[in-house]
Design an enzyme around this catalytic site. Structure first.
Site, PDB file in Angstrom:
ATOM      1  N   GLY A 102     -66.520 -90.377  52.739  1.00 29.79           N
ATOM      2  CA  GLY A 102     -67.386 -91.447  53.181  1.00 29.79           C
ATOM      3  C   GLY A 102     -68.385 -91.790  52.097  1.00 29.79           C
ATOM      4  N   ALA A 103     -69.380 -92.607  52.435  1.00 25.02           N
ATOM      5  CA  ALA A 103     -70.423 -92.980  51.491  1.00 25.02           C
ATOM      6  C   ALA A 103     -71.680 -93.351  52.258  1.00 25.02           C
ATOM      7  CB  ALA A 103     -69.974 -94.151  50.623  1.00 25.02           C
ATOM      8  N   ASP A 104     -72.829 -93.105  51.638  1.00 23.69           N
ATOM      9  CA  ASP A 104     -74.095 -93.531  52.230  1.00 23.69           C
ATOM     10  C   ASP A 104     -74.357 -95.000  51.929  1.00 23.69           C
ATOM     11  OD1 ASP A 104     -74.700 -90.944  53.258  1.00 23.69           O
ATOM     12  OD2 ASP A 104     -75.283 -90.336  51.241  1.00 23.69           O
ATOM     13  N   LYS A 114     -73.982 -90.940  47.515  1.00 18.60           N
ATOM     14  CA  LYS A 114     -73.472 -89.948  48.441  1.00 18.60           C
ATOM     15  C   LYS A 114     -74.390 -88.726  48.404  1.00 18.60           C
ATOM     16  CE  LYS A 114     -69.182 -88.895  48.391  1.00 18.60           C
ATOM     17  NZ  LYS A 114     -69.242 -88.799  49.872  1.00 18.60           N
ATOM     18  N   GLY A 115     -74.273 -87.906  49.430  1.00 14.38           N
ATOM     19  CA  GLY A 115     -75.064 -86.681  49.462  1.00 14.38           C
ATOM     20  C   GLY A 115     -76.026 -86.608  50.621  1.00 14.38           C
ATOM     21  N   GLY A 116     -75.950 -87.593  51.551  1.00 13.19           N
ATOM     22  CA  GLY A 116     -76.813 -87.544  52.722  1.00 13.19           C
ATOM     23  C   GLY A 116     -76.602 -86.293  53.551  1.00 13.19           C
ATOM     24  N   GLY A 117     -75.375 -85.767  53.514  1.00  9.21           N
ATOM     25  CA  GLY A 117     -75.082 -84.529  54.224  1.00  9.21           C
ATOM     26  C   GLY A 117     -75.275 -83.287  53.378  1.00  9.21           C
ATOM     27  N   GLU A 123     -68.373 -82.479  46.648  1.00  9.15           N
ATOM     28  CA  GLU A 123     -67.662 -83.749  46.748  1.00  9.15           C
ATOM     29  C   GLU A 123     -67.336 -84.308  45.368  1.00  9.15           C
ATOM     30  OE1 GLU A 123     -69.467 -85.284  51.021  1.00  9.15           O
ATOM     31  OE2 GLU A 123     -70.363 -85.951  49.145  1.00  9.15           O
ATOM     32  N   LYS A 141     -73.055-100.292  55.280  1.00 10.64           N
ATOM     33  CA  LYS A 141     -73.303 -99.468  54.099  1.00 10.64           C
ATOM     34  C   LYS A 141     -72.848-100.145  52.802  1.00 10.64           C
ATOM     35  CE  LYS A 141     -73.217 -95.063  56.577  1.00 10.64           C
ATOM     36  NZ  LYS A 141     -72.574 -93.730  56.706  1.00 10.64           N
TER      37      LYS A 141
END
Length: 247
Positions: A102-104, A114-117, A123, A141
């Site tokens: 996915g992507a933020d 990316k990296g919200g999680g 990744e 998004k």
């Protein structure tokens, strides 16, 4: 019909996807699996609600038992295990055929934040090893220019100096990611995350900014993904999706 516990579990899983996009997630997951999954593949698993929808769809694949999966985080690993998928270790990394992620945010040039999680480090490794990258995200998004802060994974020993350098050299506004209990969030690698706002009118060259930030001593990884994916699924609120191919 299912027991109350089974129904509760199904609702819990489905509600990870924002309600307006649930129908689109279901149909794009079916499309992605039919297009990109075949017998014997090694598959990388990123994160995000749309990637999770694709993972859940794979439990219906006839050749499921011939597939191997490498997960980027404990959360997506649990999702895969619930779907009966075979998780393998990093020794299979060089053989990844396709990664679903996915992507933020996705900008107009198809760069990503990316990296919200918190799984940006793993990744990015999985992306670098994959022959094909497939991204799925909600339409909201996809933006002209980034608005989200960039997650930057930092070794705890370097936290103070990295913060000062981000502010002084890049006019960044770093905020250490915190848990509800007001303790710093710690990644699966034992590091901190600075969610850092940048003026993307000033830093319009995403590839250069990614490289420069990564070169700061103490920075483990940067949530800018300037490498363009092969395919983007844009889920829409009307239950449809747009398929964007960049290759």
């Amino acid at each position: 019909m299912g027991t109350p516990a089974e129904k509760s579990k199904q609702v819990e899983e489905k509600n990870w996807i924002p309600q307006p996009f649930q129908k689109a997630a279901e149909i794009l997951a079916k499309d992605a699996v039919s297009k990109f999954i075949k017998r014997g593949l090694v598959i990388g698993l990123g994160s995000g609600p749309m990637a999770a929808a694709i993972v859940r769809e794979m439990k219906n694949v006839a050749e499921k038992d011939t597939l191997s999966f490498i997960s980027s985080s404990f959360q997506i690993k649990l999702e895969a295990e619930r779907s009966g998928l075979l998780i393998v270790d990093e020794e299979m990394m060089p053989k990844i055929d396709v990664v679903f992620d996915g992507a933020d945010e996705v900008d107009s040039e198809y760069h990503m934040i990316k990296g919200g999680g918190g799984a940006l480090f793993r990744e990015k490794i999985i992306h670098s090893a994959a022959k094909k990258i497939v991204i799925a995200a909600e339409s909201k998004k996809f933006v002209q220019s980034f608005t989200w802060p960039v997650p930057i994974e930092v070794h705890p020993f370097a936290a103070h100096i990295v913060k000062k350098l981000l502010e002084a050299d890049y006019s960044g506004v770093p905020t250490i990611r915190m848990l509800n209990e007001r303790y710093p969030y710690v990644t699966e690698n034992g590091n901190f995350v600075f969610d850092t706002s940048f003026d993307f009118k000033q830093h319009s060259h995403i590839e250069m900014l990614e490289k420069d930030l990564k070169n700061i001593a103490g920075v483990i990884q940067v949530g800018l993904f300037s490498h363009i994916a092969d395919v983007y699924y844009k889920a829409k609120e009307d239950g449809t999706f747009e398929l964007i191919s960049t290759r």
